[in-house]
Design an enzyme around this catalytic site. Structure first.
Site, PDB file in Angstrom:
ATOM      1  N   TYR A 166      -1.441  12.475  -0.280  1.00 58.07           N
ATOM      2  CA  TYR A 166      -2.391  11.229   0.416  1.00 58.07           C
ATOM      3  C   TYR A 166      -2.312  10.847   1.465  1.00 58.07           C
ATOM      4  O   TYR A 166      -3.756   9.664   2.265  1.00 58.07           O
ATOM      5  CB  TYR A 166      -0.453  10.597   0.012  1.00 58.07           C
ATOM      6  CG  TYR A 166       0.177   8.747   0.846  1.00 58.07           C
ATOM      7  CD1 TYR A 166      -0.965   7.576  -0.843  1.00 58.07           C
ATOM      8  CD2 TYR A 166       0.435   8.951   1.623  1.00 58.07           C
ATOM      9  CE1 TYR A 166      -0.724   6.705   0.233  1.00 58.07           C
ATOM     10  CE2 TYR A 166       0.500   7.466   2.216  1.00 58.07           C
ATOM     11  CZ  TYR A 166       0.132   6.301   1.142  1.00 58.07           C
ATOM     12  OH  TYR A 166       0.094   4.643   1.855  1.00 58.07           O
TER      13      TYR A 166
HETATM   14  P1  NDP Z   1       1.240  -1.443  -4.643  1.00 56.46           P
HETATM   15  O1  NDP Z   1       1.521  -0.212  -5.531  1.00 56.46           O
HETATM   16  O2  NDP Z   1       2.577  -2.954  -4.287  1.00 56.46           O
HETATM   17  O3  NDP Z   1       0.076  -1.730  -4.845  1.00 56.46           O
HETATM   18  C1  NDP Z   1      -0.638  -1.067  -5.228  1.00 56.46           C
HETATM   19  C2  NDP Z   1      -2.444  -1.899  -5.542  1.00 56.46           C
HETATM   20  O4  NDP Z   1      -3.690  -1.069  -5.780  1.00 56.46           O
HETATM   21  C3  NDP Z   1      -1.505  -2.781  -6.903  1.00 56.46           C
HETATM   22  O5  NDP Z   1      -2.438  -3.678  -6.762  1.00 56.46           O
HETATM   23  C4  NDP Z   1      -2.714  -1.607  -7.742  1.00 56.46           C
HETATM   24  O6  NDP Z   1      -3.194  -2.378  -8.974  1.00 56.46           O
HETATM   25  C5  NDP Z   1      -4.032  -1.865  -6.529  1.00 56.46           C
HETATM   26  N1  NDP Z   1      -4.597  -0.386  -7.368  1.00 56.46           N
HETATM   27  C6  NDP Z   1      -4.067   0.881  -7.876  1.00 56.46           C
HETATM   28  N2  NDP Z   1      -5.673   1.638  -8.144  1.00 56.46           N
HETATM   29  C7  NDP Z   1      -6.435   0.301  -8.528  1.00 56.46           C
HETATM   30  C8  NDP Z   1      -7.447   0.983  -8.736  1.00 56.46           C
HETATM   31  N3  NDP Z   1      -8.210   2.041  -9.384  1.00 56.46           N
HETATM   32  N4  NDP Z   1      -8.517  -0.208  -9.222  1.00 56.46           N
HETATM   33  C9  NDP Z   1      -8.207  -1.298  -8.522  1.00 56.46           C
HETATM   34  N5  NDP Z   1      -6.861  -1.360  -7.737  1.00 56.46           N
HETATM   35  C10 NDP Z   1      -6.011  -0.453  -7.849  1.00 56.46           C
HETATM   36  O7  NDP Z   1       1.992  -0.514  -3.018  1.00 56.46           O
HETATM   37  P2  NDP Z   1       1.186  -1.133  -1.456  1.00 56.46           P
HETATM   38  O8  NDP Z   1       1.760  -2.741  -1.647  1.00 56.46           O
HETATM   39  O9  NDP Z   1       2.713  -0.447  -1.053  1.00 56.46           O
HETATM   40  O10 NDP Z   1       0.133  -0.425  -1.252  1.00 56.46           O
HETATM   41  C11 NDP Z   1      -1.117  -1.606  -1.015  1.00 56.46           C
HETATM   42  C12 NDP Z   1      -1.883  -0.095   0.388  1.00 56.46           C
HETATM   43  O11 NDP Z   1      -0.913  -0.519   1.314  1.00 56.46           O
HETATM   44  C13 NDP Z   1      -1.712   0.701  -0.415  1.00 56.46           C
HETATM   45  O12 NDP Z   1      -3.326   1.322   0.491  1.00 56.46           O
HETATM   46  C14 NDP Z   1      -0.912   1.853   0.405  1.00 56.46           C
HETATM   47  O13 NDP Z   1      -1.717   2.925   1.054  1.00 56.46           O
HETATM   48  C15 NDP Z   1      -0.858   0.869   1.556  1.00 56.46           C
HETATM   49  N6  NDP Z   1       0.156   1.765   2.552  1.00 56.46           N
HETATM   50  C16 NDP Z   1       1.870   1.162   1.834  1.00 56.46           C
HETATM   51  C17 NDP Z   1       3.190   1.382   2.471  1.00 56.46           C
HETATM   52  C18 NDP Z   1       4.508   1.652   2.001  1.00 56.46           C
HETATM   53  O14 NDP Z   1       4.866   1.632   2.261  1.00 56.46           O
HETATM   54  N7  NDP Z   1       4.567   0.781   0.671  1.00 56.46           N
HETATM   55  C19 NDP Z   1       2.549   2.057   3.711  1.00 56.46           C
HETATM   56  C20 NDP Z   1       1.615   1.990   4.312  1.00 56.46           C
HETATM   57  C21 NDP Z   1       0.242   1.685   3.425  1.00 56.46           C
HETATM   58  P3  NDP Z   1      -2.676  -2.153 -10.668  1.00 56.46           P
HETATM   59  O15 NDP Z   1      -1.063  -3.383 -10.176  1.00 56.46           O
HETATM   60  O16 NDP Z   1      -3.187  -2.922 -11.871  1.00 56.46           O
HETATM   61  O17 NDP Z   1      -1.882  -0.906 -10.760  1.00 56.46           O
END
Ligand code: NDP
Length: 318
Positions: A166
């Site tokens: 990651y």
């Molecule tokens: P979530 O799991 O809630 O959201 C992730 C989103 O990415 C979902 O909408 C998911 O869609 C989508 N996704 C995954 N794979 C794909 C794909 N192949 N194509 C399109 N969409 C995809 O997590 P977060 O809101 O936490 O994550 C959002 C961002 O924030 C990420 O980049 C994460 O790395 C970053 N982040 C998160 C942190 C945390 O602690 N949560 C901390 C720092 C950064 P689906 O529902 O269809 O799978």
């Protein structure tokens, strides 16, 4: 004047309404993407919200109304990206001013064991997916002098043990963002990165599930060395899912990056992120001990490691 078929005159034709500001957000089904989609729709944007399921599209529209235009968008699928670009280009009422690369997954586990296909997938979503979207939308954003926001992580600055894949994907996204900031900055396109510490979203629990599935086929003998660590990863994932910043806090920073007259290059979010950045700048020996302690793992001090190396070499006579 416009005349109807019946001959009645309707007065002078109204000029077409100017197009409204629009933004595209990937991964808007949950967490940060969902909170950002709602916030930006309430701020008056037309929000093209990337989702992968019809159910998620309906939920967004129900919550935020017609300003949300859900798009089926898988960031790892070139056809899906092309289709999204064509749909947005066809909307003459919308002027694309922002791209938020938010979609992400988090694979946890020992790098020694994680299947390479899963690690590649980690990069396909978090890194290549974001770059593919930049390639698809940069021509439009150059004409509108729009903005790009890449949702990275403090993991793009400090690699935690057992989150190596990651972190590597986020380090790569940070590097690409640094290059893009200058490359596209020359055309008036601002590129920002958002670097939160843990946020309360489904990411970590989903990641723990993904990791456990990925490790299912690993040779149990090799896996045994990490059994306790894997259990610890699941526990920590649950903790991260329950604690951490609210996703709305990250959405606010994304909105600032898109709208402020003085957008920042980086948005470091959360006290945890500031502490981890400080740790990232420390000498390796201290950094290793602190990152290991954070997940309850042990490290050998370099002095002890040196002594045991000398002892083992003495035994085998090298
Ligand atoms: P979530 O799991 O809630 O959201 C992730 C989103 O990415 C979902 O909408 C998911 O869609 C989508 N996704 C995954 N794979 C794909 C794909 N192949 N194509 C399109 N969409 C995809 O997590 P977060 O809101 O936490 O994550 C959002 C961002 O924030 C990420 O980049 C994460 O790395 C970053 N982040 C998160 C942190 C945390 O602690 N949560 C901390 C720092 C950064 P689906 O529902 O269809 O799978």
């Amino acid at each position: 004047m416009i005349a109807t078929k019946a001959g009645a005159e309707l007065g002078p034709a109204l000029p077409p309404a100017p197009p409204r500001a629009a933004v595209l957000i990937t991964g808007a089904s949950s967490g940060i993407g969902y909170a950002t989609a709602l916030r930006l729709a309430r701020s008056g944007f037309i929000v093209f919200a990337g989702v992968r399921r019809e159910f998620d599209a309906q939920t967004l529209v129900r919550e935020a109304g017609p300003d949300i235009a859900p798009l089926v968008l898988d960031v790892t699928d070139a056809v899906s990206i092309e289709h999204a670009a064509a749909t947005i280009a066809a909307r003459s009422d919308a002027k694309l001013l922002g791209l938020v690369n938010n979609a992400g997954i988090a694979l946890a586990g020992p790098l020694e064991l994680l299947p390479l296909d899963e690690l590649r997938r980690q990069f396909e979503v978090n890194f290549f997916g974001a770059v593919a979207l930049v390639q698809a939308f940069a021509p439009t954003l150059r004409t509108t002098r729009g903005r790009i926001v890449n949702v990275s992580s403090i993991g793009g600055k400090l690699a935690s043990p057992f989150l190596g894949g990651y972190a590597a994907s986020k380090f790569a996204l940070e590097a690409a963002s640094d290059a893009l900031r200058v490359e596209l900055g020359a055309f008036g396109v601002h590129v920002a990165v958002v670097e939160p510490s843990a946020v309360r979203t489904p990411l970590w629990e989903r990641g723990a599930g993904l990791s456990l599935r990925s490790l299912e086929d690993v040779d149990p003998v090799r896996r045994a060395a990490y059994d306790e660590t894997i259990r610890q990863i699941v526990r920590l994932s649950q903790r991260a899912a329950n604690r951490g910043l609210p996703p709305e806090r990250v959405a606010k920073a994304i909105e600032h990056a898109l709208l402020s007259p003085k957008p920042q290059a980086r948005y470091l979010l959360g006290a945890g992120a500031r502490l981890q950045l400080a740790i990232a700048r420390m000498p390796e020996a201290i950094r290793d001990r602190l990152t290991a302690a954070a997940i309850g793992a042990q490290t050998e001090s370099p002095k002890r490691r040196g002594r045991s190396l000398i002892r083992s070499r003495a035994r085998v006579g090298t």
